[in-house]
Design a protein around this motif. Structure first.
Motif, PDB file in Angstrom:
ATOM      1  N   UNK A  24       0.827  -1.206   0.000  1.00  0.00           N
ATOM      2  CA  UNK A  24       0.000   0.000   0.000  1.00  0.00           C
ATOM      3  C   UNK A  24       0.861   1.255   0.000  1.00  0.00           C
ATOM      4  N   UNK A  25       0.415   2.216  -0.776  1.00  0.00           N
ATOM      5  CA  UNK A  25       1.072   3.514  -0.859  1.00  0.00           C
ATOM      6  C   UNK A  25       0.020   4.561  -0.517  1.00  0.00           C
ATOM      7  N   UNK A  26       0.276   5.337   0.520  1.00  0.00           N
ATOM      8  CA  UNK A  26      -0.650   6.386   0.934  1.00  0.00           C
ATOM      9  C   UNK A  26      -0.038   7.748   0.662  1.00  0.00           C
ATOM     10  N   UNK A  27      -0.819   8.611   0.044  1.00  0.00           N
ATOM     11  CA  UNK A  27      -0.413   9.992  -0.173  1.00  0.00           C
ATOM     12  C   UNK A  27      -1.532  10.876   0.377  1.00  0.00           C
ATOM     13  N   UNK A  28      -1.378  12.172   0.261  1.00  0.00           N
ATOM     14  CA  UNK A  28      -2.428  13.073   0.750  1.00  0.00           C
ATOM     15  C   UNK A  28      -3.679  13.005  -0.111  1.00  0.00           C
ATOM     16  N   UNK A  29      -3.585  12.440  -1.298  1.00  0.00           N
ATOM     17  CA  UNK A  29      -4.728  12.403  -2.219  1.00  0.00           C
ATOM     18  C   UNK A  29      -5.324  11.019  -2.436  1.00  0.00           C
ATOM     19  N   UNK A  30      -4.567   9.965  -2.111  1.00  0.00           N
ATOM     20  CA  UNK A  30      -5.025   8.646  -2.523  1.00  0.00           C
ATOM     21  C   UNK A  30      -4.371   7.534  -1.719  1.00  0.00           C
TER      22      UNK A  30
ATOM     23  N   UNK B  58       5.935  12.258  -5.343  1.00  0.00           N
ATOM     24  CA  UNK B  58       5.283  10.957  -5.351  1.00  0.00           C
ATOM     25  C   UNK B  58       6.289   9.814  -5.434  1.00  0.00           C
ATOM     26  N   UNK B  59       7.321   9.950  -6.226  1.00  0.00           N
ATOM     27  CA  UNK B  59       8.273   8.850  -6.359  1.00  0.00           C
ATOM     28  C   UNK B  59       8.975   8.586  -5.029  1.00  0.00           C
ATOM     29  N   UNK B  60       9.301   9.636  -4.293  1.00  0.00           N
ATOM     30  CA  UNK B  60       9.893   9.467  -2.970  1.00  0.00           C
ATOM     31  C   UNK B  60       8.933   8.795  -2.008  1.00  0.00           C
ATOM     32  N   UNK B  61       7.639   9.106  -2.113  1.00  0.00           N
ATOM     33  CA  UNK B  61       6.637   8.467  -1.266  1.00  0.00           C
ATOM     34  C   UNK B  61       6.519   6.980  -1.595  1.00  0.00           C
ATOM     35  N   UNK B  62       6.613   6.638  -2.865  1.00  0.00           N
ATOM     36  CA  UNK B  62       6.561   5.238  -3.277  1.00  0.00           C
ATOM     37  C   UNK B  62       7.782   4.495  -2.737  1.00  0.00           C
ATOM     38  N   UNK B  63       8.952   5.092  -2.857  1.00  0.00           N
ATOM     39  CA  UNK B  63      10.175   4.448  -2.362  1.00  0.00           C
ATOM     40  C   UNK B  63      10.108   4.228  -0.849  1.00  0.00           C
ATOM     41  N   UNK B  64       9.592   5.212  -0.108  1.00  0.00           N
ATOM     42  CA  UNK B  64       9.482   5.061   1.339  1.00  0.00           C
ATOM     43  C   UNK B  64       8.457   3.983   1.701  1.00  0.00           C
ATOM     44  N   UNK B  65       7.346   3.955   0.990  1.00  0.00           N
ATOM     45  CA  UNK B  65       6.334   2.920   1.230  1.00  0.00           C
ATOM     46  C   UNK B  65       6.922   1.535   0.969  1.00  0.00           C
ATOM     47  N   UNK B  66       7.762   1.415  -0.075  1.00  0.00           N
ATOM     48  CA  UNK B  66       8.391   0.122  -0.378  1.00  0.00           C
ATOM     49  C   UNK B  66       9.352  -0.281   0.742  1.00  0.00           C
TER      50      UNK B  66
END
Length: 137
Positions: A54-60, A113-121
């Motif tokens: 799961x990847x969580x951002x402020x929008x989705x 967003x790419x940094x958020x994906x990397x952190x979620x991974x």
């Protein structure tokens, strides 16, 4: 001058490069779009969270998975407000590419967003998520 190949850096000259393939038919993406999802609790119980990246951002919230039962379990725990989309196969992969590049964002030229994906991974790997081997490729 001899042609230059990037593979020479990581492979013996003349060696065949073998990359594992991922069967796109098994890839599923659950996409929930709403406000302030990053502060929300995970979609479901810890086992469901381990069964979906799961990847969580402020929008989705975006969840990658390969099991339809997990998809339904996660879907049942999503907030009632917001929009839900489910993608499968090549459509899931195409969505992930748009998402990772910021093309799904309401913010023009989204760069975080790419940094958020990397952190979620990294978080998913530390939590010993069950899909980490399959998705690591």
């Amino acid at each position: 001058m001899a042609p230059c190949h990037d593979s020479a850096v990581t492979q013996r000259p003349g060696a065949t490069i073998r990359l594992p393939s991922v069967d796109l038919r098994q890839l599923q993406v659950l996409h929930w779009r709403g406000d302030h999802v990053a502060n929300a609790s995970p979609c479901a119980a810890p086992t469901a969270v381990a069964d979906a990246f799961q990847i969580d951002t402020c929008q989705r919230r975006v969840a990658l998975l390969s099991d339809s039962a997990v998809l339904e379990r996660l879907r049942s725990h999503l907030p009632s407000h917001g929009a839900v989309q489910v993608f499968a196969g090549s459509e899931a992969y195409a969505f992930l590419l748009r998402f990772a590049c910021g093309l799904e964002s309401r913010l023009v030229a989204e760069t975080e967003i790419f940094g958020q994906i990397k952190q979620a991974w990294r978080d998913y790997e530390l939590a010993a998520g069950s899909l980490r081997r399959q998705l690591a490729r």
